[in-house]
Each structure stands twice: as structure tokens, then as C-alpha cells.
Scaffold this active site. Structure first.
Site, PDB file in Angstrom:
ATOM      1  N   HIS A 350      18.983 -40.036  15.516  1.00 27.45           N
ATOM      2  CA  HIS A 350      20.076 -39.412  14.760  1.00 27.45           C
ATOM      3  C   HIS A 350      19.831 -37.971  14.371  1.00 27.45           C
ATOM      4  CE1 HIS A 350      22.439 -43.121  13.949  1.00 27.45           C
ATOM      5  NE2 HIS A 350      21.251 -43.684  14.046  1.00 27.45           N
ATOM      6  N   LYS A 536      29.832 -33.124   2.750  1.00 23.70           N
ATOM      7  CA  LYS A 536      28.714 -33.675   3.507  1.00 23.70           C
ATOM      8  C   LYS A 536      27.445 -33.375   2.732  1.00 23.70           C
ATOM      9  CE  LYS A 536      30.078 -30.924   6.935  1.00 23.70           C
ATOM     10  NZ  LYS A 536      30.122 -31.713   8.132  1.00 23.70           N
ATOM     11  N   ARG A 537      26.283 -33.959   3.143  1.00 17.60           N
ATOM     12  CA  ARG A 537      25.048 -33.621   2.459  1.00 17.60           C
ATOM     13  C   ARG A 537      24.807 -32.109   2.509  1.00 17.60           C
ATOM     14  NH1 ARG A 537      21.478 -37.672   0.659  1.00 17.60           N
ATOM     15  NH2 ARG A 537      20.144 -35.918   0.142  1.00 17.60           N
ATOM     16  N   LYS A 542      23.748 -27.244   7.882  1.00 17.84           N
ATOM     17  CA  LYS A 542      25.184 -27.531   7.829  1.00 17.84           C
ATOM     18  C   LYS A 542      25.982 -26.298   7.383  1.00 17.84           C
ATOM     19  CE  LYS A 542      24.476 -32.462   6.777  1.00 17.84           C
ATOM     20  NZ  LYS A 542      25.111 -33.224   7.866  1.00 17.84           N
ATOM     21  N   THR A 644      30.300 -37.480  11.389  1.00 17.13           N
ATOM     22  CA  THR A 644      31.300 -38.545  11.452  1.00 17.13           C
ATOM     23  C   THR A 644      32.452 -38.229  10.513  1.00 17.13           C
ATOM     24  OG1 THR A 644      29.821 -39.725   9.946  1.00 17.13           O
ATOM     25  CG2 THR A 644      29.864 -40.460  12.235  1.00 17.13           C
ATOM     26  N   LYS A 648      36.875 -38.543  10.635  1.00 17.02           N
ATOM     27  CA  LYS A 648      37.749 -39.078   9.579  1.00 17.02           C
ATOM     28  C   LYS A 648      38.852 -38.067   9.247  1.00 17.02           C
ATOM     29  CE  LYS A 648      33.668 -41.466   7.942  1.00 17.02           C
ATOM     30  NZ  LYS A 648      32.492 -41.368   7.053  1.00 17.02           N
TER      31      LYS A 648
END
Ligand code: 26V
Length: 802
Positions: A350, A536-537, A542, A644, A648
Site C-alpha cells: 500500500h 485525508k491524513r 499529500k 480512495t 468517493k
């Protein structure tokens, strides 16, 4: 006749059950008591199909999957269970008759947050799809007493509070002490030879606990199939306490299941993490073996009846543990045991982030798990022999399992399994070409891709009923069982009436979110502004920084130039930082300080607001993502394995503003470049810059005024009175040369954002684009992902019910 066969029957049984359980008139009971009884009634109802599922598997000898994962981010289950069971309306109406609102009872449930982020939520989506597709798939994890911390913002900073998700009990679980197993740690191994010259192991552990399972039913959508999520708790093993050590022993037992590890915790407590990993692996393997032998005479056919999927490397000890059981407890020789293990186990990777690839000090592993460590040594020895024999001994320093005094868990996973998969096309390609290229050369057939997915039931049907209804009105309800049917929307995307109805649905979702923001943060937001979301985290890769820098840039520019104004926008952030991740916490502080400045500036706040929603969790996601117009997916290319959240948002009709990374690549493949906004450096560009060592952040700083102004504003009291407030961010970018290319992508991002605004201003074009996104999102249902795993890795077929 079941308790749910009619509204009247439900009301009667519900009132009676509440009153009997608490020994009071129904009217005198507490709301939480009513919630508990309702949950238990639903669980018991699910029990009917649970039994039938187990019997059908036993009778038909159907192959089963065990999904081993340290994390399951289940969220709340009441709505999802009621909907999947087809009981929602009966219960809703019945509760109304009792003077109760189902929404209030739904809110009573705690959000089961047994995970960090995407990896844990993926596991939960997979369970939903497995059951809904009639596949026998069990989850195996730990029953953590506390979930991931609850986040509060105080003084602009993240504060962590315990997440006591079990404080009102857990209505879905059944405690099964009769299925307890012993798990042994530490101590000494003695080998001795029997009369036939065969070696045996005698193990004297120094710490033994009892692993006790709690089972939760996992209900499929409108089907009998009801699978099991098994969560292991650690209890005291009465006979195993060494004298004089009682209080230490009790503490050690308790510590094992105290909490979920935040992903990058420091070396402190690392040993505890390794203990947790072995704990649920050993217990889970034990259960698999016992249930198998209840039906079949030997373990020879284990790979035909059981598939084990390792969710990342956290459960990789499955490989040596299964070897141990086969050899030490069931007398297998090495080769047949190895064959069984390899054919049973498959591994999913992952992340490519080096810091996140698990390695354990050899000494720690040897001391804590002496027998398992011996087996790892032998796996490593044989593997090295094998590559030597193939004339590839030169690879050993790269691919060895034991090297640099560490146990390389990903290497063990690849060597000990028959399948290694990445979670999006680009990610799998990077594994093959780069991160795991030596292994891909050795075992080319072993590598494969399984692009992630999310359950469209939770993330579209249940959390956005307004949209679900509109889709049903337009193309019927076939998409519920077969999400690819969403493409039928394509013939309607130009219909102005549908476009308007869609915009109305989106507006309703924005109102719901705005109300939540008002109630929890007391911030007023403009429903007609563009809702731009990044949730998100919090991780440097990111690039929440890129997003907030753009906001800072807009603010500075509007302040400087009264003629420059933007279309009104609300920027939402939601993100938890690991408690020990100082840079991430500083970024949260920056976002909140910028928000404070922007929102309190009477001139600027008419055009933009910044909202940081605390405590990102499944429940927050359920009201945030479906209200979004713009989905921020802006990681440094090559770093986000899949994402992910992006799926959504897409399902709920948001535009992806993203880099060519992870599943974004496949989202654009579905919708086309006209219906997504893609910007920034590609993986190849970044590899080139790294290889040539040609990226220099100071060149950008000196040549680009936008960049210079934003960077300077970190230190010149624009956002804080303390010029050192954002020192780490500054140092990371300017003194450590911006590892994640935030500034390299800055201009492209500003431009992309201006295009987003242009597109939004054309209402009909925007609506069409949203509808195309929804129409093409069927591919990202986890039903598709699970079918691929079932056919290509696990060899599962549906459970036959007679
Ligand atoms: C952990 C760490 C810890 C050390 C600092 C860097 C770092 C980076 C990433 C991680 C996460 C490790 C595993 C994980 O959660 N991966 C996520 O899995 C999701 C489901 O496949 C996927 O959608 C996300 O892209 C991926 O980050």
C-alpha cells in the site's frame, strides 16, 4: 415470524425488549438504552443468516478468504446494516411511532475508528463487498480498546484525546471465550531428536496471553450471506503468571490491545507493535487451522479451501507462523509446508514511502519470537541459496530478508506468497519498475494490480440518499447491484432538467454540511460558493501545503489588488496528523491561522473562507465528501499509492483537481481530460529532476514573485505574530530543498485552480461534468475490485445456499 415482519410487530417487540432488558417502562428508559436494544435486535436478526452462511459453507466446502489487517475503519454500522438487511423503512416508521427519530439513534453509535486512514477503510469496504457478492470472506484484527485518537483544535493546534469507542459497549459483537487460544512470547527454545532421528522443538515462553475473539456479523446487501469480522482481545492466562510478577503481567496483557498505532510512531513502543502483530496473527492462524480440521482430515488441502490476504506487511508473520504450526504441531517437513504456505498466502502493498516499509531489528524479533525467528532465518537461507543457484547471487544484498541487522518484512511477504499486488495501475508499475524491480525479475508472474474501490452502498446510496433517488429516477435501480450501470446516465448528461435537479441535490448536501459547520464551529458559510475539499491524513507527500499556499496567495493578491477578486469559495480541510509528526502538526497550525485571518477579514471573507473540520473520521467523511464541488488530490506524482477518497468524491459528482498519481490516473482514464483538472509534474519528470539533481528551490524563489511572497509571509507576521511560528515548514522547503516538489508545482496549481473557477462559472457545463463523473464512477466500486481479487488471486466462488 421475525421481530421486523411489520411495523406493528417491530414496535411491540422493541418496546418489550427495552423494557425487559432495563426493568423499566419504555417511556422511562434512556435514549442510549433504546439504541443498544435496537442494535442487539438487528444483530440477533442477522444471526439467522449468519448461521445459514456458516452451514452452507461447511456443507458445500466453499473456499474462504481470511483478510488479515491491523486496521478496520468500520465507522457506524446501524444504517448500513438496516439498509443491507432491507429493514430500514420498517424500523424508521416503527421508531417514529414510538416518538423516536432514527437519525437520533444513528448518532448514538460510536464511530469504530480502528485504523489510521485509507488502508483501514479499504478493509472495511472490502468486507461489505465480499458479503454483498456472496463470497465467504472473514476479517481478522485486534479489538483495540481505544480507536485512533480523537482530534480537537485548541489554539490553532491539534490536541489528541482518547477515543473511547466502547464506552457504551458494542452492540454488534459477540464474545466467544470458548474459542480462546494461547499466544506465546519470548523465552527459550530447546531442540531434541526423537527415536527416529527427527528434530522436535520444545518451547518455554516467558509471556503467555489468552486471545479471546469477539465476532461481528458482516451483512451483505439484500442477500443471506453474513460473514464474520473477528476482533481479538487479550485476556489473562491464569496458569501462566510467573510468581511475584502479577502486576507487571496484568499491565503487559492490557497493553497489547490498548490502541491502534498512529502510522509513524517513534521507536518507543515499537516492541509493543511487534507484539500486537504476532498476537493477532498467531490467534488468527490457530483459528483457521482448527476450523479447517473440523471439516477436513488434514491440512494438505489448505490452499484449496483457504486464502489469506495480507493487508500490507503488518500481518506478514502469518508466513513463518503457518510454517511453525505445520512443522512443529502437525509434523510437516519443510518443503510440503512451504508449498502450502506459499499457495495460501497473498500480499498487498500500500505504499512506496521508504519510511513506511516495515523493518524489525533482528535482535528484537529473536528475543520476542525465538521460534518464528529461527524459521525466518531458514526462509532467508533457502531463498539466498535459490538465487545463488539461478546465478543471481549478486542480488542478495538487495533482496535478502535478513540484512543490515533487520528483518525486511516486505521481502518476506514477497518470497512467502504467490501474489503481490499494488493498489492502482501506476502504483503497481512503480513497484515493478522501481521499488521491487529485483523481485519482479525473479518472480515476474507474482506481481499484479488490483485497483482499489469503495463500497458505493455506504458512499453513495446511504450517505447521499438525495443523489441516489435522483439516479434511480433517471436510470432505475439496477446500478445498486451492478454499479457499472451508472454509465446509463451518460445519455442524460446533456439534459438541462437533469442538470438542474442535480445542482439542487448538490445544494441540499451543501446545506447539510453548512449546518454541521455552523453547529460545531460556529462559522457561517456561503452555500453558493464553490466547496473545495481536501480531507485525508496529514502527510508532507499529500501536499496540504500546496493547497494552503494557494489560499495564502489569493489572500495576498486580493489585499494588494482591489481589482482582483475570485468567485466565492469555501476551502475545507480535514486531517489528522500522527502525534509525533511535528511538521504535519505545524501545517495544521498554519491552516488554522490562515483560516482565522481570512475568515475575520471583512473584505476578503466575502470571497473566501477556510474551514478546518476537526476529527476526520468515517462519520465526518459521510457529510463532507458528498457536499464537495472540487476534490483535491494533489500528492507528489508517484507517492500516493491509490487514494480512495478521490473515488468517493467522484461518485458524488465532484471534479477531481489532481496530479497524475494513484487512482487519479484511472479516474481521468474514465472521464477524459475534459472532465477532470489535471496539473503538475509527472512521475517521469520527478524521477528526472531527482536523477539529475537539478531541482533547486532557490531558483524558483528568486524568479517567481508569487512563490517569494508566500514564503516570505511565513516569516513576516502576516499569519502569526511570531516570525518563528512556521520555522519547520520554511526549513523543510527552503533548507531541505522541498522534497515533495510543492513549489515546483505551485504555478501549475494556481493556473489549474483558475481554470476550475472558469468551469464553475458555466453552470450547465459544470453540471454536465459532475454527471459524467458520477456516470463513470461504477468502475471504482469495491465490488469490481473484490471480483478481481476473487477470480485472479483467491479462487473464490459464491456460497451456494439451497
Ligand atoms: C505511512 C507512512 C509512515 C511514515 C511516513 C510516511 C508514510 C507514508 C504512508 C504511510 C501509509 C502506509 C500504508 C497506507 O495506509 N497506505 C494507503 O493505502 C490506501 C489503500 O490502499 C491507499 O489508497 C493510499 O494511497 C495509501 O497511502
Amino acid at each position: 415470524m421475525s421481530n421486523f415482519s411489520s411495523k406493528e410487530k417491530f414496535v411491540e417487540s422493541f418496546k418489550l425488549a427495552v423494557s425487559e432488558q432495563y426493568g423499566r417502562d419504555f417511556e422511562d428508559t434512556y435514549p442510549v438504552e433504546r439504541y443498544v436494544v435496537l442494535g442487539e435486535m438487528i444483530r440477533d436478526y442477522a444471526g439467522i443468516h449468519w448461521k445459514e452462511t456458516k452451514n452452507a459453507i461447511k456443507k458445500s466446502h466453499t473456499k474462504q478468504l481470511y483478510y488479515f489487517s491491523m486496521e478496520f475503519l468500520m465507522g457506524r454500522l446501524l444504517t448500513s446494516n438496516l439498509m443491507n438487511l432491507g429493514l430500514y423503512d420498517v424500523v424508521k416508521d416503527g421508531l417514529e411511532e414510538c416518538g423516536l427519530s432514527i437519525n437520533e439513534l444513528e448518532e448514538m453509535e460510536s464511530d469504530a475508528g480502528l485504523g489510521n486512514g485509507g488502508l483501514g477503510r479499504l478493509a472495511a469496504c472490502f468486507l461489505d463487498s465480499l458479503a454483498s457478492l456472496d463470497l465467504a470472506g472473514n476479517g481478522n484484527c485486534i479489538r483495540y480498546r481505544y480507536g485512533l485518537f480523537k482530534q480537537k483544535i485548541e489554539n490553532f493546534r491539534q490536541v489528541e484525546l482518547p477515543d473511547c469507542w466502547l464506552k457504551n459497549g458494542n452492540v454488534w459483537e459477540i464474545w466467544k471465550p470458548q474459542h480462546a487460544v494461547q499466544v506465546k512470547f519470548g523465552g527459550k527454545i530447546d531442540a531434541y531428536m526423537d527415536y527416529n532421528g527427527k528434530f522436535h522443538m520444545e518451547y518455554a515462553p516467558d509471556f503467555v496471553v489468552r486471545a479471546v475473539p469477539y465476532d461481528e456479523p458482516i451483512v451483505g446487501y439484500h442477500t443471506k450471506t453474513t460473514n464474520t469480522l473477528r476482533l481479538w482481545d487479550a485476556e489473562v492466562d491464569e496458569d501462566s503468571v510467573q510468581s511475584g510478577n502479577l502486576s507487571k503481567y496484568l499491565n503487559d496483557v492490557l497493553a497489547l490491545t490498548t490502541n491502534v498505532y498512529p502510522d509513524d510512531s517513534t521507536t518507543d513502543g515499537k516492541k509493543l507493535r511487534l507484539k500486537q502483530e504476532y498476537f493477532f496473527v498467531c490467534a488468527g492462524i490457530n483459528q483457521i487451522i482448527e476450523s479447517h480440521l473440523r471439516v477436513y482430515p488434514s491440512l494438505d488441502n489448505l490452499p484449496e479451501k483457504v486464502a489469506i490476504q495480507l493487508n500490507d506487511t503488518h500481518p506478514v508473520l502469518v508466513i513463518p507462523e503457518l510454517m511453525r504450526v505445520l512443522m512443529d504441531d502437525y509434523n510437516y517437513d519443510w518443503d510440503p509446508a512451504w508449498d502450502i504456505v506459499r499457495r495460501t498466502v497473498a500480499y498487498t502493498n500500500h505504499t512506496v514511502m521508504a519510511e513506511a516499509l516495515e523493518k524489525w531489528p533482528q535482535d528484537m524479533m529473536r528475543e520476542l519470537l525465538p521460534r518464528v525467528y529461527m524459521i525466518i532465518e531458514e526462509i532467508d537461507r533457502r531463498f539466498r541459496y535459490e538465487i545463488e543457484h539461478q546465478g543471481k547471487g549478486y542480488l542478495a544484498s538487495q533482496v535478502g530478508i535478513l540484512k543490515d541487522n533487520q528483518v525486511h518484512m516486505a521481502h518476506l511477504a514477497i518470497v512467502g506468497s504467490h501474489s503481490v499486488n499494488g493498489v492502482a495501475k501506476i502504483h503497481t508499475q512503480i513497484l515493478i519498475d522501481d521499488v521491487m524491480s529485483a523481485f519482479a525479475g525473479l518472480y515476474p508472474g507474482r506481481f499484479n494490480n488490483k485497483t482499489n474501490g469503495v463500497t458505493h452502498r455506504r458512499w453513495l446510496l446511504y450517505s447521499n440518499p438525495q443523489l441516489a433517488r435522483l439516479i434511480e429516477d433517471t436510470i432505475g435501480d439496477g446500478f445498486i447491484k451492478d454499479p457499472e450501470q451508472l454509465t446509463r446516465l451518460m445519455v442524460h448528461v446533456d439534459d438541462p432538467r437533469l442538470q438542474e435537479r442535480f445542482m439542487q441535490v448538490k445544494r441540499e448536501r451543501k446545506e447539510i454540511l453548512a449546518k454541521y459547520v455552523k453547529d460545531t464551529l460556529n462559522i457561517d458559510i456561503d452555500i453558493d460558493s464553490i466547496f473545495d475539499c481536501q480531507a485525508k491524513r496529514l502527510h508532507a507527500y499529500k501536499r496540504q501545503l500546496l493547497n494552503i499556499f494557494h489560499i495564502m496567495h489569493l489572500y495576498l493578491r486580493m489585499k494588494k489588488d482591489p481589482n482582483f477578486r475570485i468567485y466565492p469559495r469555501t476551502f475545507f480541510f480535514s486531517a489528522k496528523a500522527a502525534p509525533s509528526y511535528a511538521l504535519a502538526k505545524e501545517i495544521i497550525k498554519l491552516i488554522n491561522m490562515v483560516a482565522d485571518k481570512v475568515n475575520n477579514d471583512p473584505e476578503i471573507s466575502r470571497f473566501m473562507k477556510v474551514v478546518f473540520i476537526p476529527n476526520y473520521s468515517v462519520s465526518v467523511a459521510e457529510i463532507l465528501l458528498n457536499a464537495a464541488d472540487v476534490s483535491e488530490q494533489i500528492s507528489t506524482a508517484g507517492k500516493e499509492a491509490s487514494g480512495t477518497g478521490n473515488m468517493k468524491y467522484m461518485m458524488n459528482g465532484a471534479l477531481t483537481l489532481g496530479t497524475l498519481d494513484g487512482a487519479n490516473v484511472e479516474i481521468v482514464e474514465q472521464v477524459g481530460y475534459d472532465n477532470a483538472e489535471i496539473f503538475g509534474l509527472h512521475v517521469e519528470d520527478i524521477n528526472e529532476l531527482r536523477k539529475e539533481n537539478s531541482y533547486n528551490v532557490w531558483n524558483l524563489y528568486n524568479n517567481n514573485a508569487n512563490i517569494r511572497e508566500v514564503i516570505e509571509s511565513l516569516k513576516n507576521n502576516t499569519w502569526s505574530n511570531d516570525p518563528n511560528e512556521f520555522q519547520q515548514i520554511y526549513n523543510d522547503l527552503m533548507l531541505r530543498n522541498d522534497e515533495f516538489f510543492v513549489l515546483a508545482d505551485f504555478e501549475a496549481y494556481i493556473y489549474a485552480q483558475s481554470l476550475v473557477q472558469q468551469m464553475y462559472e458555466d453552470r450547465s457545463r459544470w453540471a454536465r461534468m459532475m454527471l459524467v463523473n458520477i456516470a463513470k464512477s461504477g468502475y471504482f466500486s469495491s465490488d469490481r475490485t473484490i471480483r478481481e481479487y476473487a477470480n485472479e488471486i483467491w479462487g473464490l466462488t459464491p456460497i451456494p445456499f439451497d
